[in-house]
Motif scaffolding. Structure first.
Motif, mmCIF file in Angstrom:
data_model
loop_
_atom_site.group_PDB
_atom_site.id
_atom_site.type_symbol
_atom_site.label_atom_id
_atom_site.label_comp_id
_atom_site.label_asym_id
_atom_site.label_seq_id
_atom_site.Cartn_x
_atom_site.Cartn_y
_atom_site.Cartn_z
ATOM 1 N N LYS A 1 0.878 -1.239 0.029
ATOM 2 C CA LYS A 1 0.078 0.092 0.028
ATOM 3 C C LYS A 1 0.994 1.080 -0.192
ATOM 4 C CE LYS A 1 -4.827 -0.672 1.725
ATOM 5 N NZ LYS A 1 -5.880 -0.314 2.690
ATOM 6 N N TYR B 1 0.921 3.981 -2.843
ATOM 7 C CA TYR B 1 0.580 5.000 -2.667
ATOM 8 C C TYR B 1 1.546 6.285 -2.606
ATOM 9 C CZ TYR B 1 -3.912 3.837 -0.042
ATOM 10 O OH TYR B 1 -4.854 2.959 0.271
ATOM 11 N N SER C 1 -5.257 8.285 2.093
ATOM 12 C CA SER C 1 -4.266 7.110 1.406
ATOM 13 C C SER C 1 -3.589 7.427 3.332
ATOM 14 C CB SER C 1 -3.921 7.559 0.784
ATOM 15 O OG SER C 1 -4.136 7.731 -0.799
#
Length: 224
Positions: free
Chosen positions: A138, A142, A179
């Motif tokens: 992730k 991001y 995020s």
């Protein structure tokens, strides 16, 4: 004239009319054929392999009889995503090819499409599960999105600076905050959802209104 003959002639006239209309939309013909081929292939595969339930799951609705409001705000966010993408891409098709802002609207639409596909189909979660590394994958994705947004802003700043760009900056900030909240170790599920999905929803509202205003102004100037 017999009713049967009249019906046949009416059907033939309708078919001819349909061919005339579709001949003006070759892209629609291609998309219809592609959809039929894909659905037929899936249906044959499911029938042969005995996976009819898996095929049905592809069309299943995210519904919970216990919580009628299940996923409502997520659905609203996805609708807003689609509105912003449609506005940019449609405006791009209206502008002449030599128009300096056409590439701006095209790039904006494609970038939002990439983000929407990830959000809608949970591509980041799928990749995280595949590599068995939730936080690292992730964070890497991001970071990639952040680089793309910075490159986008740098490339089109000369155009963006001529517009009321505060909502766009606010949307980018809220997306970044969302995020960060996604990978933050927040135990309270309600707070986590509000910080992640709530801020993203507000960001999408600002993003969509910004592009609506900019696209409307550009088309108005072009056809004035």
């Amino acid at each position: 004239m017999k009713p049967e003959i009249a019906s046949i002639k009416a059907l033939k006239s309708f078919i001819v009319l349909g061919k005339q209309h579709l001949s003006r939309l070759p892209l629609l013909i291609f998309l219809n054929i592609l959809a039929i081929i894909v659905l037929s292939t899936l249906g044959i595969y499911a029938r042969i392999q005995g996976k009819e339930q898996g095929l049905a799951n592809l069309f299943s609705d995210p519904f919970s009889s216990h919580y009628f409001y299940f996923g409502w705000l997520t659905g609203i966010s996805e609708i807003i995503w689609c509105i912003a993408i449609a506005i940019c891409l449609f405006t791009c098709t209206l502008l002449p090819r030599i128009h300096r802002r056409q590439i701006f609207f095209l790039s904006s639409g494609l970038l939002m499409t990439l983000l929407y596909i990830d959000d809608r189909f949970r591509m980041t979660l799928i990749l995280s599960a595949f590599f068995n590394s939730y936080l690292k994958v992730k964070a890497a994705i991001y970071l990639t999105y952040g680089v793309l947004l910075v490159a986008y802003g740098k490339r089109f700043w000369s155009i963006i600076s001529q517009t009321p760009y505060f909502p766009l900056l606010l949307a980018f900030f809220l997306f970044g905050f969302s995020s960060a909240a996604d990978i933050a170790p927040i135990q309270n599920r309600g707070l986590h959802a509000m910080l992640e999905d709530g801020t993203k929803l507000i960001g999408l509202i600002n993003l969509t209104v910004y592009f609506w205003y900019v696209c409307y102004s550009e088309i108005k100037k072009l056809y004035r």
